[in-house]
Design a protein around this motif. Structure first.
Motif, PDB file in Angstrom:
ATOM      1  N   ASN A 103       2.312  -0.147  -0.571  1.00  0.00           N
ATOM      2  CA  ASN A 103       3.396   0.390   0.254  1.00  0.00           C
ATOM      3  C   ASN A 103       4.323  -0.754   0.609  1.00  0.00           C
ATOM      4  N   TYR A 105       7.384  -1.535   3.224  1.00  0.00           N
ATOM      5  CA  TYR A 105       8.106  -1.053   4.396  1.00  0.00           C
ATOM      6  C   TYR A 105       9.300  -1.958   4.639  1.00  0.00           C
ATOM      7  N   LEU A 111       4.907   4.958   8.866  1.00  0.00           N
ATOM      8  CA  LEU A 111       4.042   5.880   8.126  1.00  0.00           C
ATOM      9  C   LEU A 111       3.356   6.761   9.155  1.00  0.00           C
ATOM     10  N   ASP A 116      -6.989   9.602   5.267  1.00  0.00           N
ATOM     11  CA  ASP A 116      -7.081   9.386   3.817  1.00  0.00           C
ATOM     12  C   ASP A 116      -8.232  10.232   3.276  1.00  0.00           C
ATOM     13  N   ILE A 126     -12.205   2.066   2.410  1.00  0.00           N
ATOM     14  CA  ILE A 126     -10.837   1.726   2.013  1.00  0.00           C
ATOM     15  C   ILE A 126     -10.528   0.376   2.635  1.00  0.00           C
ATOM     16  N   SER A 128      -7.718  -2.556   3.279  1.00  0.00           N
ATOM     17  CA  SER A 128      -6.265  -2.633   3.417  1.00  0.00           C
ATOM     18  C   SER A 128      -5.826  -4.064   3.747  1.00  0.00           C
ATOM     19  N   PHE A 137      -0.113  -0.870  14.062  1.00  0.00           N
ATOM     20  CA  PHE A 137      -1.010   0.082  13.411  1.00  0.00           C
ATOM     21  C   PHE A 137      -1.608   0.942  14.519  1.00  0.00           C
ATOM     22  N   LEU A 153      -1.020  -5.739  13.342  1.00  0.00           N
ATOM     23  CA  LEU A 153      -1.471  -6.281  12.050  1.00  0.00           C
ATOM     24  C   LEU A 153      -0.516  -7.371  11.614  1.00  0.00           C
ATOM     25  N   HIS A 170      -4.779   7.564  11.294  1.00  0.00           N
ATOM     26  CA  HIS A 170      -4.100   6.279  11.512  1.00  0.00           C
ATOM     27  C   HIS A 170      -2.692   6.345  10.929  1.00  0.00           C
ATOM     28  N   ILE A 172       1.370   3.814  10.681  1.00  0.00           N
ATOM     29  CA  ILE A 172       2.141   2.620  11.033  1.00  0.00           C
ATOM     30  C   ILE A 172       3.284   3.077  11.928  1.00  0.00           C
ATOM     31  N   ARG A 188       7.477  -5.474   5.064  1.00  0.00           N
ATOM     32  CA  ARG A 188       6.017  -5.618   4.993  1.00  0.00           C
ATOM     33  C   ARG A 188       5.475  -4.941   3.752  1.00  0.00           C
ATOM     34  N   ASN A 190       1.791  -3.511   2.122  1.00  0.00           N
ATOM     35  CA  ASN A 190       0.403  -3.171   2.403  1.00  0.00           C
ATOM     36  C   ASN A 190      -0.258  -2.710   1.111  1.00  0.00           C
ATOM     37  N   THR A 192      -3.736  -0.877  -0.218  1.00  0.00           N
ATOM     38  CA  THR A 192      -5.001  -0.213   0.139  1.00  0.00           C
ATOM     39  C   THR A 192      -5.805   0.002  -1.128  1.00  0.00           C
ATOM     40  N   ARG A 194      -9.032   1.364  -3.074  1.00  0.00           N
ATOM     41  CA  ARG A 194      -9.896   2.543  -2.928  1.00  0.00           C
ATOM     42  C   ARG A 194     -10.802   2.755  -4.131  1.00  0.00           C
TER      43      ARG A 194
HETATM   44  C1  MD6 Z   1      -0.499   0.406   6.202  1.00  0.00           C
HETATM   45  N1  MD6 Z   1      -2.455   1.742   5.955  1.00  0.00           N
HETATM   46  O1  MD6 Z   1      -1.190  -0.465   6.709  1.00  0.00           O
HETATM   47  C2  MD6 Z   1      -1.039   1.776   6.006  1.00  0.00           C
HETATM   48  N2  MD6 Z   1      -5.247   3.713   5.053  1.00  0.00           N
HETATM   49  O2  MD6 Z   1       0.655   0.207   5.840  1.00  0.00           O
HETATM   50  C3  MD6 Z   1      -3.174   2.840   5.749  1.00  0.00           C
HETATM   51  O3  MD6 Z   1      -2.669   3.941   5.654  1.00  0.00           O
HETATM   52  C4  MD6 Z   1      -4.620   2.689   5.607  1.00  0.00           C
HETATM   53  O4  MD6 Z   1      -4.711   0.533   6.608  1.00  0.00           O
HETATM   54  C5  MD6 Z   1      -6.580   3.662   4.876  1.00  0.00           C
HETATM   55  C6  MD6 Z   1      -7.322   2.571   5.251  1.00  0.00           C
HETATM   56  C7  MD6 Z   1      -6.700   1.506   5.824  1.00  0.00           C
HETATM   57  C8  MD6 Z   1      -5.331   1.559   6.023  1.00  0.00           C
END
Ligand code: MD6
Ligand code: FE
Length: 197
Positions: A103, A105, A111, A116, A126, A128, A137, A153, A170, A172, A188, A190, A192, A194
């Motif tokens: 991702n 940003y 977000l 998930d 997961i 990240s 976050f 974060l 969760h 952002i 930023r 990110n 993730t 998986r």
């Molecule tokens: C982000 N993170 O940090 C979005 N999903 O930009 C997530 O959506 C996320 O940080 C699953 C597990 C950890 C995460």
């Protein structure tokens, strides 16, 4: 949930950034729409055996990029090794990093709160990784209505959703502009990682 603060040092962050910059050359970033037609407030792509896709037809994983119709770029070995090392540290000894969603940003990116749950196998963690500007976050519990708290974060931080927290809601809330000079145009990234199946 695990929050590993400053897990990657500056030189490791630069290395991950350099690897990540190669991915859109094969699998371009795109701004997906949600099933309701609303645009995401960030750009996405993936690498690995599967990529995560969202469009009018829903959320899913696919082996082909939605615009190139070609397989996603391979996941860099350093991403896979990092994910396996962290998975092993929490007792997941058979972890298969099959997809890494990337991702990007801009400073106005965010977000929405989500869970998930698109993966066929909802048990593996997961992992990240955050690079660039700080992000707020927000994380709650297994129900959308559960109380949410905020975590800052920073570049080099790692969040792991595993075990009880694997399906925690969760999102952002916002990016904190000008808090890092890792990305030369700010914003930023990110990643993730998986295991999908
Ligand atoms: C982000 N993170 O940090 C979005 N999903 O930009 C997530 O959506 C996320 O940080 C699953 C597990 C950890 C995460
Ligand atoms: Fe998520």
């Amino acid at each position: 949930m695990l929050h590993l603060k400053q897990y990657l040092n500056t030189s490791q962050q630069k290395r991950f950034l350099e690897l990540a910059r190669q991915i859109p050359l094969i699998s371009p970033l795109f701004q997906p729409v949600m099933p309701n037609g609303k645009q995401f407030n960030c750009q996405m792509t993936s690498c690995g055996d599967f990529g995560w896709i969202s469009d009018r037809n829903g959320y899913r994983y696919d082996r082909l990029h939605p615009f190139t119709h070609r397989p996603f770029a391979p996941m860099p070995k350093e991403f896979r090794d990092l994910a396996i090392k962290i998975a092993n540290s929490i007792g997941e000894f058979d972890y298969k990093p099959q997809s890494c969603l990337i991702n990007y940003y801009p400073i106005s990116g965010r977000l929405g709160i989500h869970q998930d749950n698109t993966e066929k196998n909802l048990l593996p963690a997961i992992i990240s990784i955050s690079l660039g500007d700080d992000a707020i976050f927000a994380i709650g519990g297994n129900k959308y209505s559960d109380r949410i708290h905020e975590i800052l974060l920073k570049s080099g931080d790692i969040i792991v959703l595993h075990g009880n927290s694997r399906l925690f809601f969760h999102g952002i809330k916002r990016i904190v502009p000008f808090t890092s000079n890792l990305l030369k145009n700010g914003g930023r990234l990110n990643f993730t990682i998986r295991q999908v199946i």
